[in-house]
Design an enzyme around this catalytic site. Sequence first.
Site, PDB file in Angstrom:
ATOM      1  CG  ASP A 354      -7.911  -0.051   2.410  1.00  0.00           C
ATOM      2  OD1 ASP A 354      -7.943  -0.642   3.488  1.00  0.00           O
ATOM      3  OD2 ASP A 354      -8.685   0.874   2.139  1.00  0.00           O
ATOM      4  CG  HIS A 355     -11.119  -2.677   1.647  1.00  0.00           C
ATOM      5  ND1 HIS A 355     -12.103  -1.743   1.646  1.00  0.00           N
ATOM      6  CD2 HIS A 355     -10.709  -2.777   2.922  1.00  0.00           C
ATOM      7  CE1 HIS A 355     -12.291  -1.285   2.871  1.00  0.00           C
ATOM      8  NE2 HIS A 355     -11.450  -1.899   3.668  1.00  0.00           N
ATOM      9  CE1 TYR A 371      -7.846  -4.825   5.395  1.00  0.00           C
ATOM     10  CE2 TYR A 371     -10.145  -4.890   6.028  1.00  0.00           C
ATOM     11  CZ  TYR A 371      -8.971  -4.196   5.852  1.00  0.00           C
ATOM     12  OH  TYR A 371      -8.934  -2.847   6.107  1.00  0.00           O
TER      13      TYR A 371
END
Length: 397
Positions: A354-355, A371
């Site tokens: 994810d991030h 990102y």
Amino acid sequence: MELVKTLRWFGEGDSVTLDDIRQTGATGVVTALHHIPNGEVWTVGEIRKVKEKIESYGLTWEVVESLPVTEEIKQGLAERESVIDNYIKSMRNLAGCGIKTIVYNFMPVLDWARTNLHYKLSDGREAMYFSAVDFAVFDLFILKRPGAERDYTAVQVARAKKRFGEMTNKQAEELAYNIIVVTQGFIDGVVDRGSENYKELFLSYLAKYDKIGKKELRDNLVYFLKRVIPVAEEVGINMAIHPDDPPFDLLGLPRIMSTAEDFEWLAEVVPSVHNGFTLCAGSLSARSDNDIPAMAEQFAGRLHFVHLRSTKRLGNGDFYEAGHLEGDVNLVEVIHTLHKIMHKTHQPIPVRPDHGHRMLDDFHRDSNPGYPLIGRMKALAEISAIEKAVKYFMREM
Ligand code: DNO
């Protein structure tokens, strides 16, 4: 058995390329046909082009994130029929091309919310931050959403007023632009980067939910699932709803995928295991009553995809995205739980970090918020190392 390690790629426009991704240790890619407008059919030709491109780098297209569920469906409008027909065509086309996991969400208007995209950590890295008071400023004093005061206590309103008084016009404008445009445009949200009058547009979208409460939104989700899950069963697709981010009420909008009870409800109303979840550890962790490893265990057979990340809650409604080895989520326990599940199901679970934080060379290359390449690569390395250790102690290697 190993978790399938993936990274998200935003297509040709992404400054992080497939060539970069294959060097990070990821074997899979998570992407969408971002160039196709929401609600239109993803044709076999377009799907194949992207799939072949990904495979030409030795990677596989593991998960679609997202095949967007449009506002017509979320609001339950008559127009939803044709959009659901298109959705089903896209599902069939994806399955025909061998892509069998689809992420979607059922959050009205706003896909995710942060107030500061450049929160400096003490060592110079940048994380994303959600400030409860700044969000109230945005709602009450910048957007001036009709009736917003009803959603805050007198103390919260007073704090927000004081905070607004300390902001410059430029800061207030940036706050609104980040929430409405910057964080939404790149993930195919309702308001994209080109929209003028974005605040008015956003307010008009919010107003569409004046008469849609939690019950109505739930009904609309069930309506959608009753149409798409039989197709998912037929063609072997796993649908994986993403939880609300953050998992609490915002802007007077109904929220229906924030807690274990919400997950239980969804599993009950449409029992097929094709009706599953994206366990987003980061999103869910912004609430202290969400026990992520327990949720993983409870919904084991329906975990079609996992977002591994952690947040640090600051006790006043604020949180920021912590490092993957830090924060309030114990990712060792989560990964251990996922391994216990895989041990039983013999189904590899796809995950992505994810991030990630913005760090080092990330400062020299623009990327979508959350990102950046180096920060996510670090997170993926940490996840992979945790997994190695977990496997070792489970005597799996
Ligand atoms: C943000 C993402 C979300 C997520 C969608 C899934 O970074 O986690 O945009 O992809 O909500 O539909």
